[in-house]
Design a protein around this motif. Sequence first.
Motif: not given
Length: 415
Positions: A277-278, A300
């Motif tokens: 996930t960013d 990230h």
Amino acid sequence: MLAWKALSLALSLRLALARSGAERGAPASAPQGDLLFLLDSSASVSHYEFSRVREFLGQLVALLPLGPGALRASLVHVGSRPYTEFPFGQHSSGEAVQDAIRAAAQRMGDTNTGLALAYAKEQLFAEVAGARPGVPKVLVWVTDGGSSDPVGPPMQELKDLGVTVFIVSTGRGNLLELSAAASAPPEKHLQFVDVDDLHIIAQELTGSILEAMRPQQLRASEVTSSGFRLTWPPLLTQGSGYYVLELAPSAEPGTVRRQQLPGNATGWAWVDLAPDTDYDVALVPESNVRLVRPQYLRVHTLPEEAGPERIVISHARPRSLRVTWAPALGPAAVLGYHVQVGPLLGGEAQRLEVPAGRNSTTLQGLAPGTAYLVTVTAAFRSGRERALSAKACTPDGERSRAPRPLPPGAGGREQ
């Protein structure tokens, strides 16, 4: 509750204004930092390629502000053993560094890049070795793409120290391996270019190096599937203010986590995050003494840690087996693999250690005609482990090109 909502709204407005100011461009201070050039000087590089790369490094140096109180440069050769052409602080001007690069001779030997990276960590980037504390560290690795030893673990150790890694490959490197070795995002820190076209990227790479050397830079390290550590230089003191840290998934900016820290803090670890996930991070220094601009970063998280997905047994011999497995997800977070083999019906098991950069090994010293359980375990930097097992069986007896007739009266099988 109302007071907290008011503070939250004020903070959001301040962040928006700060971002607007950053986009307009604030004057930057003179960059300070330690810049290490890691040069493939092994026999896998032709003399012509080495000379072109050496010329390219000279072009970079000519564009950078080297000198006392600014950037310092060092050059290390990759060969059978690492060799320091010149350490940080030996040359006090860009012209002197250029002259030293022009005088550098190719070392030849094997391409032991991993050994050179470990050497750089212990002998150059360590404060006990003379590295300046509190200044940014940058590594520029110019390579023909290959290495005789694993690069991943020692490179990750450097990145965990906060070193920004740029990689320039002259076109023969493995994209996945080099992307994992470069700092994130790889599209900003990894370049593939023909050795005759290196001059084309000199200006762009110089700008990226200077950006990484910017003072007061927020950095992320120790990135895993569930968290990462943030560090920053001292911007405040305990008596001059405090920090507010904000964290939100890039896809859900309204879901914000906040943490207030004292003015003498220089780091914080976010945990319990989602994998792959960013995240957008904001560091907001709050001070009544002076204005210190907020800093922003996107990080990230690694894919969820998962063990090997598939084990393949091949080259079965009466006393040996070849074991190959699909590498674990999140390769940058893998410390290595443990391979254990033991007879299914009981008996002593043996265990082998395999480096993170490999995904196969040969099991020796087995018994013919025996069923075994083979277990491959991925060990992650987080301390967790993931394992997968498979059954394997060694064939009976020793194989030969043609069966030999037994002498009269003989019987049984050869053990």
